[in-house]
Enzyme design. Structure first.
Site, short mmCIF file in Angstrom:
data_model
loop_
_atom_site.label_atom_id
_atom_site.label_comp_id
_atom_site.label_asym_id
_atom_site.label_seq_id
_atom_site.Cartn_x
_atom_site.Cartn_y
_atom_site.Cartn_z
N LYS A 177 -72.62 22.71 6.05
CA LYS A 177 -71.89 22.44 7.28
C LYS A 177 -71.30 23.76 7.75
CE LYS A 177 -68.08 19.38 8.53
NZ LYS A 177 -66.99 20.20 8.99
P1 FBP Z 1 -63.68 18.45 13.08
O1 FBP Z 1 -64.94 17.80 13.57
O2 FBP Z 1 -62.46 17.67 13.46
O3 FBP Z 1 -63.64 19.88 13.46
O4 FBP Z 1 -63.71 18.32 11.51
C1 FBP Z 1 -64.62 19.05 10.76
C2 FBP Z 1 -63.88 19.65 9.61
O5 FBP Z 1 -64.73 20.41 8.78
C3 FBP Z 1 -63.13 18.65 8.76
O6 FBP Z 1 -63.94 18.09 7.75
C4 FBP Z 1 -62.00 19.46 8.25
O7 FBP Z 1 -60.87 18.72 8.01
C5 FBP Z 1 -61.73 20.39 9.38
O8 FBP Z 1 -62.92 20.53 10.11
C6 FBP Z 1 -61.29 21.73 8.89
O9 FBP Z 1 -61.10 22.54 10.02
P2 FBP Z 1 -60.49 23.99 9.92
O10 FBP Z 1 -60.53 24.38 8.47
O11 FBP Z 1 -61.35 24.84 10.77
O12 FBP Z 1 -59.11 23.87 10.43
#
Ligand code: FBP
Length: 262
Positions: A177
């Site tokens: 991801k």
């Molecule tokens: P979103 O689709 O809300 O961006 O979530 C994806 C994700 O990877 C979540 O699994 C995780 O909580 C979040 O983004 C972490 O985002 P960041 O570390 O960039 O703040």
């Protein structure tokens, strides 16, 4: 092609991971736009939408809610996580073992690796235990590959994102991801670097429906296999509507404007 350990969390080779680890990663602030979503039951219900190929949650939510949903939802159990209250170099506490994930009924495990952090070495070693534990139990492995740390000036640059995708392949993830690197061409480079590992983009917070779906569509055209999305679904007033549109764009490769018109 290698046997694909993540088949249980995909459909026709494509994935829509509904991410709901925000309660730990960002805290209650993420539920403010749509306060009902603080209730995990609302999200487990949402994960029964046919577009969703798995739900990514932490152990505590799986223990409390998954027994009621195990026939309808594929479980992607995150094995590490950090709160936004942590102010140190990017790091993520391992809070669940692959053994316990399997006991809870997980189809796959999720693990964050912050390459470039001062904690990269320990995180890669922790990932090794999680990945090998998942392999032993036939669970897929999804890496949240988010290069970040004090030495990294631009963690959203296409080169860094491609490097993150490659790390997923090198360390044995089935699905990597990554953040959307800004263009189909850059996503194509990341997909190429990931080789046989699937690449999914993260959802982020972009609010313009068509622009968001256009990024998803570009990513699919570039060879990505889907999205892992949280806020861009559950913070909306009508999360089901964007899931319908995402389903059309990802699984049927419908044009975003057309997907929204339905
Ligand atoms: P979103 O689709 O809300 O961006 O979530 C994806 C994700 O990877 C979540 O699994 C995780 O909580 C979040 O983004 C972490 O985002 P960041 O570390 O960039 O703040």
């Amino acid at each position: 092609m290698l046997p694909h350990a993540a088949d249980d969390i995909s459909r026709d080779g494509k994935s829509l991971i509904l991410a709901y680890d925000h309660g730990i990663e960002h805290g209650p602030v993420d539920f403010e736009p749509n306060p009902d979503t603080a209730d995990p039951e609302r999200i487990f219900e949402l994960a029964t939408h046919e577009a969703v190929t798995s739900l990514a949650v932490q152990k505590g939510l799986a223990e409390a809610y998954y027994p009621d949903y195990e026939d309808e939802v594929n479980l992607l159990l995150k094995l590490n996580g950090t709160s936004n209250l942590w102010m140190g170099e990017p790091d993520s506490a391992v809070n669940c073992t692959p053994e316990y994930a399997a006991e809870l009924g997980a189809d796959a495990i999720g693990f964050t690796v912050y390459a470039g952090s001062n904690h990269e070495v320990e995180m890669a070693e922790e990932f090794r235990e999680a990945q090998e534990g998942a392999r032993e139990r036939g669970m897929g492995v999804v890496m949240w590959s988010y290069p970040r740390g004090q030495g990294l000036r631009n963690d959203g640059s296409p080169d860094v994102i491609s490097y993150g995708a490659r790390l997923g392949l090198e360390l044995g993830a089935d699905v990597v991801k990554v953040k959307y690197p800004g263009s189909a061409e850059a996503m194509g480079d990341a997909v190429e670097m990931a080789g046989p590992a699937d690449v999914v983009m993260s959802g982020g917070t972009m609010r313009d429906d068509e622009a968001f779906l256009r990024n998803v569509s570009n990513a699919i055209d570039a060879g990505a296999t889907g999205i892992a999305v949280g806020r861009n679904v559950f913070q909306r007033d009508e999360p089901e509507r964007i899931l319908d549109a995402l389903e059309a764009v990802i699984f049927e490769e419908v044009d975003p404007a057309e997907a929204l018109a339905v």
